[in-house]
Design a protein around this motif. Structure first.
Motif, short mmCIF file in Angstrom:
data_model
loop_
_atom_site.label_atom_id
_atom_site.label_comp_id
_atom_site.label_asym_id
_atom_site.label_seq_id
_atom_site.Cartn_x
_atom_site.Cartn_y
_atom_site.Cartn_z
N VAL A 163 29.68 5.65 -8.51
CA VAL A 163 31.02 5.30 -8.06
C VAL A 163 32.02 5.89 -9.05
CG1 VAL A 163 32.59 3.37 -7.61
CG2 VAL A 163 30.15 3.15 -7.02
N PRO A 164 33.10 6.54 -8.54
CA PRO A 164 33.49 6.75 -7.15
C PRO A 164 32.68 7.85 -6.47
CG PRO A 164 35.10 7.75 -8.60
CD PRO A 164 34.15 7.02 -9.48
N SER A 165 32.88 7.96 -5.16
CA SER A 165 32.05 8.86 -4.34
C SER A 165 32.22 10.32 -4.72
CB SER A 165 32.38 8.66 -2.86
OG SER A 165 33.75 8.93 -2.61
N THR A 166 33.39 10.68 -5.25
CA THR A 166 33.61 12.08 -5.63
C THR A 166 32.62 12.51 -6.71
OG1 THR A 166 35.33 11.30 -7.17
CG2 THR A 166 36.06 12.13 -5.03
N ARG A 167 32.30 11.61 -7.62
CA ARG A 167 31.34 11.97 -8.67
C ARG A 167 29.91 11.91 -8.16
NH1 ARG A 167 34.91 8.94 -12.07
NH2 ARG A 167 36.47 10.44 -12.72
N MET A 168 29.67 11.11 -7.14
CA MET A 168 28.36 11.13 -6.51
C MET A 168 28.12 12.51 -5.90
SD MET A 168 25.62 9.14 -5.58
CE MET A 168 24.67 10.52 -6.14
N LYS A 169 29.14 13.08 -5.26
CA LYS A 169 29.02 14.41 -4.67
C LYS A 169 28.78 15.46 -5.75
CE LYS A 169 31.99 13.31 -0.71
NZ LYS A 169 33.30 13.57 -0.05
N ASP A 170 29.48 15.32 -6.87
CA ASP A 170 29.31 16.27 -7.98
C ASP A 170 27.87 16.23 -8.51
OD1 ASP A 170 31.95 16.97 -7.77
OD2 ASP A 170 32.62 15.68 -9.42
N VAL A 171 27.32 15.04 -8.63
CA VAL A 171 25.96 14.88 -9.13
C VAL A 171 24.97 15.54 -8.18
CG1 VAL A 171 24.12 13.18 -9.54
CG2 VAL A 171 26.41 12.80 -10.49
N VAL A 172 25.12 15.28 -6.89
CA VAL A 172 24.23 15.86 -5.90
C VAL A 172 24.30 17.39 -5.95
CG1 VAL A 172 23.78 16.11 -3.43
CG2 VAL A 172 24.29 13.85 -4.38
N GLN A 173 25.50 17.93 -6.03
CA GLN A 173 25.66 19.38 -6.08
C GLN A 173 25.01 19.98 -7.32
OE1 GLN A 173 29.88 20.06 -5.74
NE2 GLN A 173 29.95 19.50 -3.57
N HIS A 174 25.14 19.27 -8.44
CA HIS A 174 24.54 19.75 -9.68
C HIS A 174 23.02 19.83 -9.55
CE1 HIS A 174 24.57 20.27 -14.15
NE2 HIS A 174 23.34 19.83 -14.00
N VAL A 175 22.41 18.79 -8.99
CA VAL A 175 20.96 18.77 -8.85
C VAL A 175 20.50 19.78 -7.81
CG1 VAL A 175 18.97 17.33 -8.23
CG2 VAL A 175 20.82 16.37 -9.62
N GLU A 176 21.25 19.90 -6.73
CA GLU A 176 20.89 20.88 -5.69
C GLU A 176 20.88 22.31 -6.22
OE1 GLU A 176 22.40 18.80 -1.49
OE2 GLU A 176 23.77 20.06 -2.66
N SER A 177 21.72 22.59 -7.21
CA SER A 177 21.80 23.94 -7.77
C SER A 177 20.61 24.27 -8.66
CB SER A 177 23.09 24.10 -8.56
OG SER A 177 23.09 23.28 -9.72
N GLY A 178 19.79 23.26 -8.95
CA GLY A 178 18.59 23.49 -9.74
C GLY A 178 18.65 22.82 -11.10
N LEU A 179 17.50 22.39 -11.60
CA LEU A 179 17.40 21.71 -12.88
C LEU A 179 16.47 22.48 -13.80
CD1 LEU A 179 17.03 18.00 -11.68
CD2 LEU A 179 19.09 19.07 -12.61
N GLN A 180 16.83 22.57 -15.06
CA GLN A 180 15.97 23.17 -16.06
C GLN A 180 15.31 22.07 -16.88
OE1 GLN A 180 18.58 25.71 -18.35
NE2 GLN A 180 18.38 27.41 -16.90
#
Length: 569
Positions: free
Chosen positions: A235-252
């Motif tokens: 929360v808030p939802s904007t940061r939830m979207k940021d988190v999802v996008q970060h993980v979708e881009s790949g994790l090292q």
């Protein structure tokens, strides 16, 4: 949770000789398998568990730390108001290169430095009336054992491996950065060029070292599935979207240790004396430590509060709490926190407050100058979750003068000090003028208010809840001014005063998590029974016993809830 693995023991031999651990702690670390056969599960009620971050002790607290503490405290007090048992954990993060270097710069050994520097944070929590249950220091023995236990289970499950790390590291952020996350920066005051994090602007240094790595990359799909099933996790939802996008881009994969020769101040890797556990892995486990991890008794894993109901954090540490922390917990099949409330920053002169850059507001001065409940009110009212908020003394004075002194305080004084009516008599009659549309609209508003506030609190938006309550106060002030009970006959005056008194009683109860001391005084002035100050008592007309003050209401400025601020302000 898979009990056959989640409670697997580790041998104390693995940590023997690598730092002190009390004998009783060692005795606790007996085989969980034996305990599984000897101890019968018991039913326990999980308390509401809310945490603040633990704060670095490399510098003194600033107003941002106070804001985080107040947000966490409001949530705890709200759930207590709802009749729940609630636990709040805060504390200090005392390990890492940042602390080690700060101690060296101060000319002190690190232990003495931490023993001194943690005290202002503990004192701040006390002075701000934070109802904390735990104040953890990561240098404490019980935390050390929890971290080493967690590490060994990660290793046993194959989530940790040794490898060489080469890349950029920010001591200030205690963070590893890939080449794509750094850029060339310029210090305008000196003209010096340096490499810096493009995210935070802090200087980074190139490092090449043998460390242990956590297989973060393998958790991409599990994390995305978890986020999908729990869209309100962040929360808030904007940061939830940021988190999802970060993980979708790949994790090292993540380096989770530092060579002891570079970082000696920390928790040693339990089976490798040449390595120190990465400060963020160490720090995040604090939330488990004070929830009684490693869990000892089957059936009572929730007794200390885990999983956390809410981690309250600043937006600058979202990646650690919303990506790394869930992955660490998934690796051990431990329950994940239910929600993470991420708040925005306070700015001063349109610059983010920063200890390292000297852009700070001393919270002790602010509390002393304006008062504890005034600062709790201001920070909760104006503080941002999504967007940064600007801190100014003039804004505090305006909120105090209009909202507290001229709004709430003035309304209470007019009601309890009024001549020509009796609050007690009005409450006994318990009537509102049904022929007055304005009065009925006001009554309906306060009938609906508790549910509205409860929904906002469920959404973790305590600022919106506070503004909803205060809007009710402002409207009641307007109603009382227009209704003019001082001009009405006794019967009509009692109807007006009853509606106004009920408005203040309900708001006073709902405002307790924000201003606990002042609201105690308010409810005492109204004569509300201390046993009738919970959420269940906010139903309009539900309390017919109040109306006789239990404290002196005073005259003039004596006894007023919110006296005028000193002219020097």
């Amino acid at each position: 949770m898979k009990s056959s693995t989640a409670f697997r023991p580790f041998s104390t031999a693995a940590i023997r000789g690598k730092g002190w651990a009390c004998q009783s702690c060692k005795l606790r670390l007996v085989s969980r398998r034996q305990q599984h056969t000897k101890v019968q599960p018991t039913n326990c009620i999980k308390p509401y568990y809310v945490t603040s971050p633990i704060f670095y002790v490399n510098a003194a607290p600033h107003i941002g730390h106070l804001y985080t503490l107040i947000l966490a405290d409001i949530l705890k007090r709200w759930h207590k108001l709802c009749g729940q048992n609630a636990v709040l954990c805060t504390g200090t993060d005392e390990h890492g290169m940042k602390i080690q270097r700060a101690a060296t710069k101060a000319g002190q050994d690190v232990r003495s430095f931490c023993d001194k520097m943690h005290e202002p944070f503990d004192t701040l929590a006390q002075k701000a009336n934070i109802d904390r249950d735990h104040f953890i220091r990561t240098s404490e023995p019980d935390h050390r054992l929890a971290v080493q236990h967690f590490w060994l289970l990660l290793r046993e499950r194959g989530h940790i491996y040794a490898s060489k790390y080469e890349g950029w590291y920010s001591v200030n952020d205690e963070t590893f950065y890939p080449p794509s996350a750094v850029e060339l920066a310029l210090d305008p005051s000196t003209g010096r060029k340096f490499m810096a994090s493009s995210e935070t602007g802090t200087e980074v240094e190139w490092t090449s070292e043998k460390t242990y790595h956590f297989r973060l990359s393998t958790f991409k799909d599990r994390l995305l599935e978890f986020y999908k099933r729990n869209p309100d996790f962040v929360v808030p939802s904007t940061r939830m979207k940021d988190v999802v996008q970060h993980v979708e881009s790949g994790l090292q994969d993540l380096s989770v240790s530092r060579p002891m020769e570079r970082l000696s101040w920390g928790i040693p890797v339990p089976d490798d004396t040449s390595q120190t556990i990465y400060v963020w892995l160490d720090a995040l486990i604090n939330y488990l430590t004070k929830a009684n991890y490693p869990f000892q008794i089957p059936g009572e894993e929730n007794a200390g509060g885990w999983p956390a109901d809410c981690h309250v954090i600043g937006k600058d540490i979202v990646r650690f709490h919303c990506i790394y922390w869930p992955a660490f917990l998934m690796a051990l099949d431990l329950p994940l926190p239910r929600q993470i409330l991420t708040h925005a920053h306070w700015t001063l002169g349109h610059n983010k407050m920063s200890k390292s850059r000297g852009i700070v507001v001393n919270p002790f001065f602010a509390l002393e100058r304006f008062g504890v409940d005034t600062m709790r009110y201001y920070l909760a009212y104006d503080g941002g979750l999504k967007d940064d908020a600007s801190y100014e003394n003039s804004y505090i004075i305006e909120r105090y003068t209009k909202g507290l002194q001229g709004g709430l305080g003035n309304l209470v004084s007019r009601i309890v000090r009024g001549r020509g009516w009796s609050v007690r008599r009005a409450v006994e009659r318990g009537e509102v003028d049904v022929d007055d549309r304005t009065a009925m609209a006001r009554q309906n508003r306060f009938c609906e208010m508790p549910d509205k506030v409860a929904q906002m609190m469920a959404n973790l938006d305590s600022g919106a809840a506070l503004r909803e309550i205060m809007n009710g106060i402002f409207k009641t002030n307007e109603y009382m001014q227009k209704a003019a009970p001082w001009k009405a006959d006794e019967e009509q005056a009692d109807k007006i005063i009853f509606l106004c008194s009920e408005s203040v009683r309900i708001c006073g109860i709902l405002l307790q998590p924000y201003m606990p001391s002042k609201m105690k005084d308010l409810l005492d002035q109204l004569g509300v029974d201390p046993m009738k100050r919970n959420l269940e008592n906010t139903k309009f007309g539900s309390d017919s016993t109040y109306g006789t003050p239990t404290v002196p209401t005073g005259q003039g400025q004596e006894g007023v809830l919110f006296p005028p601020l000193h002219s020097a302000f």
